[in-house]
Enzyme design. Structure first.
Site, PDB file in Angstrom:
ATOM      1  N   SER A 147      63.576  55.891  80.646  1.00 48.75           N
ATOM      2  CA  SER A 147      62.140  55.848  80.319  1.00 48.75           C
ATOM      3  C   SER A 147      61.407  56.968  81.040  1.00 48.75           C
ATOM      4  O   SER A 147      61.945  57.573  81.973  1.00 48.75           O
ATOM      5  CB  SER A 147      61.574  54.485  80.782  1.00 48.75           C
ATOM      6  OG  SER A 147      60.156  54.498  80.842  1.00 48.75           O
ATOM      7  N   TYR A 160      59.209  47.427  85.919  1.00 48.54           N
ATOM      8  CA  TYR A 160      59.874  48.213  84.864  1.00 48.54           C
ATOM      9  C   TYR A 160      60.272  49.573  85.418  1.00 48.54           C
ATOM     10  O   TYR A 160      61.399  50.047  85.201  1.00 48.54           O
ATOM     11  CB  TYR A 160      58.913  48.354  83.692  1.00 48.54           C
ATOM     12  CG  TYR A 160      59.422  49.044  82.467  1.00 48.54           C
ATOM     13  CD1 TYR A 160      59.155  50.394  82.255  1.00 48.54           C
ATOM     14  CD2 TYR A 160      60.128  48.351  81.492  1.00 48.54           C
ATOM     15  CE1 TYR A 160      59.598  51.039  81.107  1.00 48.54           C
ATOM     16  CE2 TYR A 160      60.563  48.997  80.334  1.00 48.54           C
ATOM     17  CZ  TYR A 160      60.288  50.329  80.143  1.00 48.54           C
ATOM     18  OH  TYR A 160      60.721  50.979  79.003  1.00 48.54           O
TER      19      TYR A 160
HETATM   20  C1  GCO Z   1      54.121  51.444  79.139  1.00 46.40           C
HETATM   21  C2  GCO Z   1      55.052  51.714  77.975  1.00 46.40           C
HETATM   22  C3  GCO Z   1      56.233  52.535  78.478  1.00 46.40           C
HETATM   23  C4  GCO Z   1      57.059  53.006  77.308  1.00 46.40           C
HETATM   24  C5  GCO Z   1      58.252  53.822  77.691  1.00 46.40           C
HETATM   25  C6  GCO Z   1      57.831  55.127  78.284  1.00 46.40           C
HETATM   26  O1  GCO Z   1      53.591  50.339  79.249  1.00 46.40           O
HETATM   27  O2  GCO Z   1      53.912  52.397  79.910  1.00 46.40           O
HETATM   28  O3  GCO Z   1      55.496  50.529  77.374  1.00 46.40           O
HETATM   29  O4  GCO Z   1      56.969  51.756  79.364  1.00 46.40           O
HETATM   30  O5  GCO Z   1      57.487  51.890  76.563  1.00 46.40           O
HETATM   31  O6  GCO Z   1      59.061  53.114  78.598  1.00 46.40           O
HETATM   32  O7  GCO Z   1      59.012  55.884  78.518  1.00 46.40           O
END
Ligand code: GCO
Length: 264
Positions: A147, A160
């Site tokens: 990501s 995340y």
């Molecule tokens: C967020 C997005 C990101 C994208 C992706 C970016 O809330 O910033 O959902 O997480 O999905 O991962 O690379």
């Protein structure tokens, strides 16, 4: 004699979390390059069946398997069934994942742990049980879906980011340990794509939507089909000496500090 380095004919690809979104798009790309697709999901058999039917309508050979990538027993059982019923898994794309948008100050430990388990521990679990067959066969391709948050922080997605940052380094360690078996492990780092995951922050007029359009040199959200090329490359003979890389497909986000919103 012409050789198509990107031909995946005869290959079997397992794409976790591939009933929709980026996983579905990457699976379709591999299928259009000739691979047989193993569709995976854990929410509903109906979604899996629908994805399989869509692949078949595109002339792609596909089979669906419902299992929870976070449950090691379920993964062991599923991988054994796939290897027996479909054939050797040549390509694994660890795509399944979740996001929880909560400030760290307010985040429950249970929520933080759930994100880490699905986005970081699960790719290890699935890879551990797929790679042992690849080692015996002395070939394989593993792609971990990273990501922007593998490189950058963003408020409210701390768990995340921790998971995706860890997944980048797990990719490098898998490459370090498994390249000697002719197994290439790499990552794909999507930028901001138009999917159900980003739908809540992508609506017209949403401040984040305007921010991303301005922050992305290509000045648009990515289309999931834009990921097919990188997925085919990292799944094919064309990447047989590529190890431990994360290929960012981000419209240029990581190339720039960005620009003032009133600057063209
Ligand atoms: C967020 C997005 C990101 C994208 C992706 C970016 O809330 O910033 O959902 O997480 O999905 O991962 O690379």
């Amino acid at each position: 004699m012409s050789v198509n380095l990107f031909d995946l004919s005869g290959k079997i690809a397992l794409v976790t979390g591939s009933t929709h979104g980026l996983g579905m798009a990457m699976a379709k790309g591999l299928g259009m390059a000739g691979a047989t697709i193993i569709v995976n999901g854990n929410s509903s058999q109906e979604k899996i069946d629908k994805a399989v039917a869509e692949h078949k309508a595109n002339g792609i050979n596909a089979v669906g398997y419902k299992f929870n990538v976070a449950n090691e027993e379920a993964v062991i059982e599923a991988i054994a069934k796939i290897e027996k019923e479909v054939g050797p898994i040549d390509i694994l794309i660890n795509n399944a994942g979740i996001i929880k948008r909560t400030p760290l100050l307010e985040m429950e430990v249970s929520d933080f742990t759930e994100v880490i388990n699905l986005d970081l521990v699960s790719p290890f679990i699935v890879s551990k049980h797929v790679v042992k067959h690849m080692v015996k066969r002395q070939h394989g391709k593993i792609i971990n879906i990273c990501s922007m948050m593998s490189e950058l922080g963003r408020s409210k997605v701390g768990a995340y980011a921790a998971a995706k940052g860890g997944l980048k380094m797990l990719t490098k360690n898998m490459a370090t340990e498994w390249a000697r078996y002719n197994i290439q492990v790499n990552g794909i780092g999507p930028g901001y794509f138009a999917t159900t995951q980003t739908a809540p922050i992508r609506t017209d007029g949403h401040p984040f939507n305007d921010f991303i359009i301005n922050r992305t040199p290509a000045a648009k959200w990515g289309d999931p089909d834009d990921l097919a090329g990188a997925a085919i490359f990292l799944s094919s003979k064309a990447s047989d000496f590529v190890n431990g890389h994360v290929v960012y497909v981000d419209g240029g986000i990581l190339a720039t500090i960005g620009k003032p919103s009133n600057e063209n």
